[in-house]
Design a protein around this motif. Structure first.
Motif, PDB file in Angstrom:
ATOM      1  N   LEU A  70     -22.255 -10.766   1.186  1.00 24.31           N
ATOM      2  CA  LEU A  70     -22.773 -10.632   0.038  1.00 24.31           C
ATOM      3  C   LEU A  70     -21.589  -9.506  -0.789  1.00 24.31           C
ATOM      4  O   LEU A  70     -21.810  -8.402  -0.516  1.00 24.31           O
ATOM      5  CB  LEU A  70     -24.362 -10.599  -0.706  1.00 24.31           C
ATOM      6  CG  LEU A  70     -25.243 -11.196   0.021  1.00 24.31           C
ATOM      7  CD1 LEU A  70     -26.308 -10.706   0.158  1.00 24.31           C
ATOM      8  CD2 LEU A  70     -24.612 -12.549  -0.181  1.00 24.31           C
ATOM      9  N   TYR A  71     -21.840  -8.999  -1.989  1.00 23.29           N
ATOM     10  CA  TYR A  71     -21.116  -8.286  -2.817  1.00 23.29           C
ATOM     11  C   TYR A  71     -21.488  -7.471  -3.607  1.00 23.29           C
ATOM     12  O   TYR A  71     -22.240  -8.480  -4.703  1.00 23.29           O
ATOM     13  CB  TYR A  71     -19.340  -8.937  -3.124  1.00 23.29           C
ATOM     14  CG  TYR A  71     -18.754  -9.565  -2.299  1.00 23.29           C
ATOM     15  CD1 TYR A  71     -18.020  -8.292  -1.480  1.00 23.29           C
ATOM     16  CD2 TYR A  71     -18.673 -10.123  -1.452  1.00 23.29           C
ATOM     17  CE1 TYR A  71     -16.485  -8.764  -0.734  1.00 23.29           C
ATOM     18  CE2 TYR A  71     -17.788 -10.613  -0.366  1.00 23.29           C
ATOM     19  CZ  TYR A  71     -16.872 -10.117  -0.063  1.00 23.29           C
ATOM     20  OH  TYR A  71     -15.698 -10.644   1.170  1.00 23.29           O
ATOM     21  N   PHE A  72     -21.380  -6.293  -3.780  1.00 27.42           N
ATOM     22  CA  PHE A  72     -22.468  -5.296  -4.765  1.00 27.42           C
ATOM     23  C   PHE A  72     -21.626  -4.400  -4.942  1.00 27.42           C
ATOM     24  O   PHE A  72     -20.849  -4.724  -4.323  1.00 27.42           O
ATOM     25  CB  PHE A  72     -23.284  -4.682  -3.444  1.00 27.42           C
ATOM     26  CG  PHE A  72     -25.150  -5.889  -2.994  1.00 27.42           C
ATOM     27  CD1 PHE A  72     -25.191  -6.416  -4.473  1.00 27.42           C
ATOM     28  CD2 PHE A  72     -25.042  -6.296  -2.165  1.00 27.42           C
ATOM     29  CE1 PHE A  72     -26.655  -6.847  -3.637  1.00 27.42           C
ATOM     30  CE2 PHE A  72     -26.472  -6.758  -1.630  1.00 27.42           C
ATOM     31  CZ  PHE A  72     -26.760  -7.579  -2.701  1.00 27.42           C
ATOM     32  N   VAL A  73     -22.018  -3.762  -5.914  1.00 25.31           N
ATOM     33  CA  VAL A  73     -21.763  -2.308  -6.441  1.00 25.31           C
ATOM     34  C   VAL A  73     -21.291  -0.911  -5.434  1.00 25.31           C
ATOM     35  O   VAL A  73     -22.937  -0.846  -5.530  1.00 25.31           O
ATOM     36  CB  VAL A  73     -21.056  -2.567  -8.118  1.00 25.31           C
ATOM     37  CG1 VAL A  73     -20.404  -1.398  -8.607  1.00 25.31           C
ATOM     38  CG2 VAL A  73     -21.892  -4.168  -8.447  1.00 25.31           C
ATOM     39  N   SER A  74     -20.046  -0.173  -5.756  1.00 26.51           N
ATOM     40  CA  SER A  74     -20.894   0.803  -4.691  1.00 26.51           C
ATOM     41  C   SER A  74     -21.237   1.958  -5.658  1.00 26.51           C
ATOM     42  O   SER A  74     -21.278   1.486  -7.402  1.00 26.51           O
ATOM     43  CB  SER A  74     -19.019   1.513  -5.040  1.00 26.51           C
ATOM     44  OG  SER A  74     -18.066   1.335  -5.612  1.00 26.51           O
ATOM     45  N   PRO A  75     -21.220   3.304  -5.238  1.00 22.88           N
ATOM     46  CA  PRO A  75     -22.243   4.320  -6.213  1.00 22.88           C
ATOM     47  C   PRO A  75     -20.793   4.961  -7.139  1.00 22.88           C
ATOM     48  O   PRO A  75     -19.566   4.258  -7.085  1.00 22.88           O
ATOM     49  CB  PRO A  75     -22.457   5.191  -5.524  1.00 22.88           C
ATOM     50  CG  PRO A  75     -22.497   4.545  -3.958  1.00 22.88           C
ATOM     51  CD  PRO A  75     -21.238   3.355  -3.998  1.00 22.88           C
ATOM     52  N   PRO A  76     -21.556   5.675  -8.204  1.00 21.59           N
ATOM     53  CA  PRO A  76     -20.791   5.604  -9.306  1.00 21.59           C
ATOM     54  C   PRO A  76     -19.860   6.680  -9.168  1.00 21.59           C
ATOM     55  O   PRO A  76     -20.411   6.840  -8.150  1.00 21.59           O
ATOM     56  CB  PRO A  76     -21.182   5.944 -10.068  1.00 21.59           C
ATOM     57  CG  PRO A  76     -22.932   5.105 -10.561  1.00 21.59           C
ATOM     58  CD  PRO A  76     -22.539   4.778  -8.874  1.00 21.59           C
TER      59      PRO A  76
END
Length: 180
Positions: free
Chosen positions: A49-55
């Motif tokens: 699954l592809y999630f978004v890295s921290p800002p």
């Protein structure tokens, strides 16, 4: 007797000696795609699954999640075939968002929560992968689209090079490819 300041006389010599080491500058050389790693999630089968890295980076980060597989005998008796229990499981897990451990690591999603999406589905055809969502997709951010595209491509083809289209109530996005 004349006084000569030795350090002042040596300074230009030191500058020339250290600056002219003989190594010439070069242009940046492109050498291909970034390195990839095959992940073995132990005894369980897994999907990415592809999630978004921290800002502030805002990059896609792959996460291995365990999934159940069923094994069926081939009709011609030549062995067994493994299949996902529900080919839409990867997209459903993606839409559920990061779990507690993933959230604690700073991962997040730009996709609406699964409750906002009705009956997502994945199909593989001659033109690539089609993701069907029961909501509008035209307003999804670029990174949210890539979350869907990369997860769908990996779930059905075990690769990211396949073309993926995302269809919603307001039309279809794509075809596009996973940017990783």
């Amino acid at each position: 007797m004349r006084r000569v300041r030795l350090p002042a006389l040596l300074l230009p010599l030191v500058v020339v000696a250290t600056g002219g080491c003989g190594i010439q500058g070069t242009e940046i050389v492109e050498v291909g795609d970034p390195a990839t790693v095959e992940v073995a999630p132990g005894r369980e089968q897994g999907t990415l699954l592809y999630f978004v890295s921290p800002p502030p980076a805002k990059r896609l980060m792959p996460v291995v999640r365990p999934v159940d597989l069923t094994v069926h005998d081939r009709p011609d008796g030549t062995g067994a075939v493994r299949a996902w229990r529900g080919s839409d499981k990867a997209i459903a897990m993606l839409l559920d968002g990061p779990d507690e451990t993933e959230t604690a690591a700073g991962l997040r999603t730009e996709l609406p929560h699964a409750d906002a999406m009705s009956s997502p589905s994945l199909t593989l055809g001659p033109d690539g992968v089609l993701v069907r969502l029961g909501t509008p997709v035209g307003e999804l951010s670029g990174i949210a689209r890539q979350q869907l595209i990369c997860t769908a491509a990996q779930a059905l083809t075990s690769g990211r090079a396949v073309a993926v289209r995302v269809s919603g109530t307001d039309g279809t996005i794509g075809p596009d490819h996973c940017s990783l």
